[in-house]
Design a protein around this motif. Structure first.
Motif, PDB file in Angstrom:
ATOM      1  N   GLU A   5       0.817  -1.211   0.000  1.00  0.00           N
ATOM      2  CA  GLU A   5       0.000   0.000   0.000  1.00  0.00           C
ATOM      3  C   GLU A   5       0.854   1.267   0.000  1.00  0.00           C
ATOM      4  OE1 GLU A   5      -0.494  -2.287   2.875  1.00  0.00           O
ATOM      5  OE2 GLU A   5      -1.571  -3.476   1.416  1.00  0.00           O
ATOM      6  N   SER A   6       2.106   1.152   0.470  1.00  0.00           N
ATOM      7  CA  SER A   6       2.947   2.341   0.536  1.00  0.00           C
ATOM      8  C   SER A   6       3.831   2.511  -0.700  1.00  0.00           C
ATOM      9  CB  SER A   6       3.813   2.301   1.799  1.00  0.00           C
ATOM     10  OG  SER A   6       4.745   1.252   1.719  1.00  0.00           O
ATOM     11  N   VAL A   7       3.592   1.722  -1.724  1.00  0.00           N
ATOM     12  CA  VAL A   7       4.338   1.854  -2.972  1.00  0.00           C
ATOM     13  C   VAL A   7       3.471   2.609  -3.975  1.00  0.00           C
ATOM     14  CG1 VAL A   7       5.402   0.612  -4.894  1.00  0.00           C
ATOM     15  CG2 VAL A   7       5.643  -0.260  -2.559  1.00  0.00           C
ATOM     16  N   ARG A   8       4.047   3.654  -4.562  1.00  0.00           N
ATOM     17  CA  ARG A   8       3.329   4.457  -5.545  1.00  0.00           C
ATOM     18  C   ARG A   8       4.195   4.596  -6.787  1.00  0.00           C
ATOM     19  NH1 ARG A   8       2.604  10.696  -5.150  1.00  0.00           N
ATOM     20  NH2 ARG A   8       1.766  11.046  -7.212  1.00  0.00           N
ATOM     21  N   ARG A   9       3.561   4.491  -7.952  1.00  0.00           N
ATOM     22  CA  ARG A   9       4.279   4.574  -9.224  1.00  0.00           C
ATOM     23  C   ARG A   9       3.715   5.711 -10.068  1.00  0.00           C
ATOM     24  NH1 ARG A   9       3.661  -0.489  -7.453  1.00  0.00           N
ATOM     25  NH2 ARG A   9       5.426  -1.897  -7.598  1.00  0.00           N
ATOM     26  N   VAL A  10       4.603   6.363 -10.828  1.00  0.00           N
ATOM     27  CA  VAL A  10       4.154   7.389 -11.760  1.00  0.00           C
ATOM     28  C   VAL A  10       4.727   7.097 -13.142  1.00  0.00           C
ATOM     29  CG1 VAL A  10       3.882   9.178  -9.996  1.00  0.00           C
ATOM     30  CG2 VAL A  10       6.041   9.007 -11.246  1.00  0.00           C
ATOM     31  N   GLN A  11       4.007   7.511 -14.148  1.00  0.00           N
ATOM     32  CA  GLN A  11       4.413   7.333 -15.538  1.00  0.00           C
ATOM     33  C   GLN A  11       4.813   8.686 -16.127  1.00  0.00           C
ATOM     34  OE1 GLN A  11       4.019   3.638 -14.946  1.00  0.00           O
ATOM     35  NE2 GLN A  11       4.496   4.144 -17.056  1.00  0.00           N
ATOM     36  N   ALA A  12       5.514   8.639 -17.228  1.00  0.00           N
ATOM     37  CA  ALA A  12       5.870   9.833 -17.994  1.00  0.00           C
ATOM     38  C   ALA A  12       5.459   9.572 -19.438  1.00  0.00           C
ATOM     39  CB  ALA A  12       7.360  10.123 -17.865  1.00  0.00           C
ATOM     40  N   ASP A  13       6.123  10.238 -20.369  1.00  0.00           N
ATOM     41  CA  ASP A  13       5.725  10.073 -21.772  1.00  0.00           C
ATOM     42  C   ASP A  13       6.679   9.197 -22.575  1.00  0.00           C
ATOM     43  OD1 ASP A  13       7.892  11.763 -22.023  1.00  0.00           O
ATOM     44  OD2 ASP A  13       6.854  13.278 -23.209  1.00  0.00           O
ATOM     45  N   SER A  14       7.513   8.412 -21.906  1.00  0.00           N
ATOM     46  CA  SER A  14       8.440   7.543 -22.617  1.00  0.00           C
ATOM     47  C   SER A  14       7.673   6.445 -23.350  1.00  0.00           C
ATOM     48  CB  SER A  14       9.420   6.893 -21.636  1.00  0.00           C
ATOM     49  OG  SER A  14      10.117   5.845 -22.271  1.00  0.00           O
ATOM     50  N   PRO A  15       7.960   6.246 -24.632  1.00  0.00           N
ATOM     51  CA  PRO A  15       7.266   5.185 -25.361  1.00  0.00           C
ATOM     52  C   PRO A  15       7.621   3.789 -24.845  1.00  0.00           C
ATOM     53  CG  PRO A  15       9.045   6.100 -26.688  1.00  0.00           C
ATOM     54  CD  PRO A  15       8.922   6.964 -25.466  1.00  0.00           C
ATOM     55  N   PHE A  59      18.377  14.988 -16.733  1.00  0.00           N
ATOM     56  CA  PHE A  59      18.171  15.226 -15.303  1.00  0.00           C
ATOM     57  C   PHE A  59      16.912  16.057 -15.043  1.00  0.00           C
ATOM     58  CE2 PHE A  59      22.713  14.124 -14.212  1.00  0.00           C
ATOM     59  CZ  PHE A  59      22.381  13.098 -13.345  1.00  0.00           C
ATOM     60  N   ARG A  60      16.615  16.993 -15.916  1.00  0.00           N
ATOM     61  CA  ARG A  60      15.360  17.755 -15.738  1.00  0.00           C
ATOM     62  C   ARG A  60      14.153  16.829 -15.836  1.00  0.00           C
ATOM     63  NH1 ARG A  60      17.835  22.310 -19.318  1.00  0.00           N
ATOM     64  NH2 ARG A  60      18.781  23.612 -17.708  1.00  0.00           N
ATOM     65  N   ASN A  61      14.196  15.882 -16.754  1.00  0.00           N
ATOM     66  CA  ASN A  61      13.110  14.896 -16.845  1.00  0.00           C
ATOM     67  C   ASN A  61      13.014  14.076 -15.562  1.00  0.00           C
ATOM     68  OD1 ASN A  61      12.415  15.658 -19.449  1.00  0.00           O
ATOM     69  ND2 ASN A  61      13.590  14.036 -20.421  1.00  0.00           N
ATOM     70  N   ALA A  62      14.152  13.648 -15.043  1.00  0.00           N
ATOM     71  CA  ALA A  62      14.154  12.869 -13.804  1.00  0.00           C
ATOM     72  C   ALA A  62      13.640  13.708 -12.637  1.00  0.00           C
ATOM     73  CB  ALA A  62      15.558  12.352 -13.518  1.00  0.00           C
ATOM     74  N   LEU A  63      14.053  14.962 -12.570  1.00  0.00           N
ATOM     75  CA  LEU A  63      13.581  15.847 -11.500  1.00  0.00           C
ATOM     76  C   LEU A  63      12.088  16.136 -11.641  1.00  0.00           C
ATOM     77  CD1 LEU A  63      16.670  18.222 -11.278  1.00  0.00           C
ATOM     78  CD2 LEU A  63      15.960  16.510  -9.580  1.00  0.00           C
ATOM     79  N   ASP A  64      11.585  16.178 -12.874  1.00  0.00           N
ATOM     80  CA  ASP A  64      10.135  16.326 -13.087  1.00  0.00           C
ATOM     81  C   ASP A  64       9.385  15.150 -12.472  1.00  0.00           C
ATOM     82  OD1 ASP A  64      10.326  18.751 -14.414  1.00  0.00           O
ATOM     83  OD2 ASP A  64      10.111  17.883 -16.417  1.00  0.00           O
ATOM     84  N   ALA A  65       9.938  13.953 -12.595  1.00  0.00           N
ATOM     85  CA  ALA A  65       9.306  12.774 -11.989  1.00  0.00           C
ATOM     86  C   ALA A  65       9.295  12.904 -10.469  1.00  0.00           C
ATOM     87  CB  ALA A  65      10.029  11.501 -12.423  1.00  0.00           C
ATOM     88  N   LEU A  66      10.380  13.421  -9.895  1.00  0.00           N
ATOM     89  CA  LEU A  66      10.423  13.620  -8.439  1.00  0.00           C
ATOM     90  C   LEU A  66       9.385  14.627  -7.968  1.00  0.00           C
ATOM     91  CD1 LEU A  66      14.215  13.680  -7.505  1.00  0.00           C
ATOM     92  CD2 LEU A  66      12.563  11.832  -7.194  1.00  0.00           C
ATOM     93  N   ARG A  67       9.142  15.639  -8.782  1.00  0.00           N
ATOM     94  CA  ARG A  67       8.144  16.663  -8.411  1.00  0.00           C
ATOM     95  C   ARG A  67       6.751  16.061  -8.244  1.00  0.00           C
ATOM     96  NH1 ARG A  67      11.863  20.043 -10.582  1.00  0.00           N
ATOM     97  NH2 ARG A  67      11.444  19.953 -12.776  1.00  0.00           N
TER      98      ARG A  67
END
Length: 135
Positions: A5-15, A59-67
């Protein structure tokens, strides 16, 4: 140990996220892990031929994921940089220093034989800590 329950995942626009089956970032407990991230924005390569610009973009893409977890650069505790040419170490390092000099994460830089897209010179990973005191 984290419960499911404490695991959360997010997606981006990578194909490749759908094709391969992975998340851009996963938060588990106090850690957030960002998958290998290329310098692509909306599927368009940023900084073609320029390792410094590609490093900043990745790195900006990676930092966007952290946001998406309400985290910023100050939460970064580890970075990994993969590059295709040893000649690019100085430019990749310069970009890393520009972004992370104030937080000084543990860092790894490795030269690899190539990436899925041959125009990509750099791919990065980031790990962050979301505990009370990340200093």
């Amino acid at each position: 140990m984290s419960s499911p329950e404490s695991v959360r995942r997010v997606q981006a626009d990578s194909p490749w996220e759908e094709t391969i089956g992975f998340a851009r970032a996963v938060a588990a407990g106090d850690r957030v892990l960002v998958s290998g991230t290329m310098p692509l924005v909306g599927g368009v390569l940023q900084g073609e031929g320029d390792p410094y610009e590609q490093t900043l973009a990745a790195f900006r893409n990676a930092l966007d994921a952290l946001r998406k977890f309400d985290l910023g650069v100050e939460s970064v505790i580890r970075t990994r940089m993969y590059l295709t040419h040893a000649r690019d170490v100085d430019e990749v390092g310069r970009a890393h220093k520009e972004l992370f000099d104030a937080v000084r994460p543990a860092a790894t830089l490795v030269v690899v034989s190539g990436f899925v897209d041959s125009r990509v010179l750099v791919e990065v990973e980031v790990e962050a800590f979301r505990g009370a005191d990340a200093s």
